[in-house]
Design a protein around this motif. Structure first.
Motif, PDB file in Angstrom:
ATOM      1  N   UNK A 163      92.532   7.006 104.412  1.00  0.00           N
ATOM      2  CA  UNK A 163      91.932   5.983 105.261  1.00  0.00           C
ATOM      3  C   UNK A 163      92.422   4.615 104.799  1.00  0.00           C
ATOM      4  N   UNK A 164      93.033   3.889 105.695  1.00  0.00           N
ATOM      5  CA  UNK A 164      93.560   2.566 105.396  1.00  0.00           C
ATOM      6  C   UNK A 164      93.000   1.567 106.396  1.00  0.00           C
ATOM      7  N   UNK A 165      93.155   0.300 106.066  1.00  0.00           N
ATOM      8  CA  UNK A 165      92.636  -0.776 106.928  1.00  0.00           C
ATOM      9  C   UNK A 165      91.192  -0.501 107.321  1.00  0.00           C
ATOM     10  N   UNK A 166      90.415  -0.144 106.345  1.00  0.00           N
ATOM     11  CA  UNK A 166      89.026   0.230 106.612  1.00  0.00           C
ATOM     12  C   UNK A 166      88.224  -0.951 107.134  1.00  0.00           C
ATOM     13  N   UNK A 167      87.292  -0.619 108.028  1.00  0.00           N
ATOM     14  CA  UNK A 167      86.429  -1.617 108.651  1.00  0.00           C
ATOM     15  C   UNK A 167      84.980  -1.277 108.341  1.00  0.00           C
ATOM     16  N   UNK A 168      84.092  -2.258 108.397  1.00  0.00           N
ATOM     17  CA  UNK A 168      82.668  -1.964 108.167  1.00  0.00           C
ATOM     18  C   UNK A 168      82.138  -0.862 109.084  1.00  0.00           C
ATOM     19  N   UNK A 169      82.666  -0.777 110.305  1.00  0.00           N
ATOM     20  CA  UNK A 169      82.189   0.261 111.217  1.00  0.00           C
ATOM     21  C   UNK A 169      82.664   1.657 110.834  1.00  0.00           C
ATOM     22  N   UNK A 170      83.522   1.771 109.819  1.00  0.00           N
ATOM     23  CA  UNK A 170      83.896   3.086 109.303  1.00  0.00           C
ATOM     24  C   UNK A 170      82.869   3.617 108.307  1.00  0.00           C
ATOM     25  N   UNK A 171      81.896   2.793 107.961  1.00  0.00           N
ATOM     26  CA  UNK A 171      80.859   3.204 107.026  1.00  0.00           C
ATOM     27  C   UNK A 171      80.078   4.379 107.594  1.00  0.00           C
ATOM     28  N   UNK A 172      80.033   5.474 106.831  1.00  0.00           N
ATOM     29  CA  UNK A 172      79.365   6.695 107.291  1.00  0.00           C
ATOM     30  C   UNK A 172      79.436   7.739 106.187  1.00  0.00           C
ATOM     31  N   UNK A 173      78.686   8.822 106.399  1.00  0.00           N
ATOM     32  CA  UNK A 173      78.862  10.020 105.588  1.00  0.00           C
ATOM     33  C   UNK A 173      79.975  10.824 106.251  1.00  0.00           C
ATOM     34  N   UNK A 174      80.963  11.209 105.474  1.00  0.00           N
ATOM     35  CA  UNK A 174      82.105  11.947 105.991  1.00  0.00           C
ATOM     36  C   UNK A 174      81.994  13.409 105.570  1.00  0.00           C
ATOM     37  N   UNK A 182      81.517  24.533 117.125  1.00  0.00           N
ATOM     38  CA  UNK A 182      82.456  25.615 116.876  1.00  0.00           C
ATOM     39  C   UNK A 182      82.909  25.664 115.425  1.00  0.00           C
ATOM     40  N   UNK A 183      82.538  24.663 114.684  1.00  0.00           N
ATOM     41  CA  UNK A 183      82.886  24.647 113.264  1.00  0.00           C
ATOM     42  C   UNK A 183      81.752  25.313 112.490  1.00  0.00           C
ATOM     43  N   UNK A 184      82.031  26.491 111.957  1.00  0.00           N
ATOM     44  CA  UNK A 184      80.986  27.279 111.325  1.00  0.00           C
ATOM     45  C   UNK A 184      80.738  26.943 109.864  1.00  0.00           C
ATOM     46  N   UNK A 185      81.638  26.209 109.271  1.00  0.00           N
ATOM     47  CA  UNK A 185      81.508  25.925 107.842  1.00  0.00           C
ATOM     48  C   UNK A 185      81.748  24.439 107.590  1.00  0.00           C
ATOM     49  N   UNK A 186      80.860  23.872 106.745  1.00  0.00           N
ATOM     50  CA  UNK A 186      80.873  22.430 106.501  1.00  0.00           C
ATOM     51  C   UNK A 186      80.810  22.143 105.005  1.00  0.00           C
ATOM     52  N   UNK A 187      81.479  21.075 104.624  1.00  0.00           N
ATOM     53  CA  UNK A 187      81.355  20.584 103.272  1.00  0.00           C
ATOM     54  C   UNK A 187      80.066  19.789 103.109  1.00  0.00           C
ATOM     55  N   UNK A 188      79.818  19.342 101.898  1.00  0.00           N
ATOM     56  CA  UNK A 188      78.545  18.695 101.588  1.00  0.00           C
ATOM     57  C   UNK A 188      78.496  17.231 101.994  1.00  0.00           C
ATOM     58  N   UNK A 189      79.625  16.659 102.355  1.00  0.00           N
ATOM     59  CA  UNK A 189      79.640  15.261 102.768  1.00  0.00           C
ATOM     60  C   UNK A 189      79.887  14.323 101.608  1.00  0.00           C
ATOM     61  N   UNK A 190      80.543  13.218 101.923  1.00  0.00           N
ATOM     62  CA  UNK A 190      80.798  12.184 100.928  1.00  0.00           C
ATOM     63  C   UNK A 190      80.645  10.827 101.608  1.00  0.00           C
ATOM     64  N   UNK A 191      79.980   9.902 100.938  1.00  0.00           N
ATOM     65  CA  UNK A 191      79.657   8.617 101.540  1.00  0.00           C
ATOM     66  C   UNK A 191      80.834   7.647 101.423  1.00  0.00           C
ATOM     67  N   UNK A 192      81.131   6.995 102.518  1.00  0.00           N
ATOM     68  CA  UNK A 192      82.120   5.914 102.550  1.00  0.00           C
ATOM     69  C   UNK A 192      81.401   4.657 103.019  1.00  0.00           C
ATOM     70  N   UNK A 193      81.492   3.617 102.210  1.00  0.00           N
ATOM     71  CA  UNK A 193      80.852   2.350 102.550  1.00  0.00           C
ATOM     72  C   UNK A 193      81.897   1.246 102.519  1.00  0.00           C
ATOM     73  N   UNK A 194      82.008   0.534 103.626  1.00  0.00           N
ATOM     74  CA  UNK A 194      82.983  -0.548 103.744  1.00  0.00           C
ATOM     75  C   UNK A 194      82.222  -1.844 103.935  1.00  0.00           C
ATOM     76  N   UNK A 195      82.420  -2.770 103.036  1.00  0.00           N
ATOM     77  CA  UNK A 195      81.722  -4.050 103.121  1.00  0.00           C
ATOM     78  C   UNK A 195      82.651  -5.122 103.685  1.00  0.00           C
ATOM     79  N   UNK A 196      82.050  -6.051 104.391  1.00  0.00           N
ATOM     80  CA  UNK A 196      82.846  -7.111 105.022  1.00  0.00           C
ATOM     81  C   UNK A 196      83.085  -8.273 104.068  1.00  0.00           C
TER      82      UNK A 196
END
Length: 125
Positions: free
Chosen positions: A82-93, A111-125
């Motif tokens: 992820x490059x040129x990150x923006x504050x609106x990219x802030x989310x759990x991925x 349709x996606x039967x398997x999921x990872x645990x998620x990782x937080x991405x926070x972009x500050x302005x």
């Protein structure tokens, strides 16, 4: 038992970069579709990018040109650069996978039967 282990999130300033990783194990499909999704507080989960076993990729318009999905088949790992990150990219991925005979897109989530645990991405302005 299919398992997805996600890593690489964190906090970054606007314009910065992060790389997420998703290591998959336990699947027996000959082909698969792996995707990244994200969910911000109060919003629905949205698809970000996907990649199939042949390496074909698909991106949501909101990240096209800024994010790159790739895979290391030997390591069974998918990455999201992820490059040129923006504050609106802030989310759990989240990463997700399916082995269905279906075109590979980051959606629908059902349709996606398997999921990872998620990782937080926070972009500050």
């Amino acid at each position: 038992q299919v398992q997805l282990v996600t890593s690489g999130g964190g906090s970054v300033q606007s314009g910065g970069s992060l790389r997420l990783s998703c290591a998959a194990s336990g699947y027996t499909w000959s082909r698969k579709c792996m995707a990244w999704f994200r969910q911000a507080p109060g919003k629905e989960r949205e698809g970000v990018a996907s990649i199939d076993s042949a390496g074909s990729t698909f991106y949501a318009d909101s990240v096209k040109g800024r994010f790159t999905i790739s895979q290391d088949n030997a390591a069974n790992t998918v990455y999201l650069q992820m490059s040129s990150l923006k504050p609106e990219d802030t989310a759990m991925y989240f990463c997700a996978v399916h082995g269905l005979n279906y075109y590979c897109r980051p959606g629908p989530t059902g349709i996606f039967g398997y999921w990872g645990q998620g990782t937080q991405v926070t972009v500050s302005s």
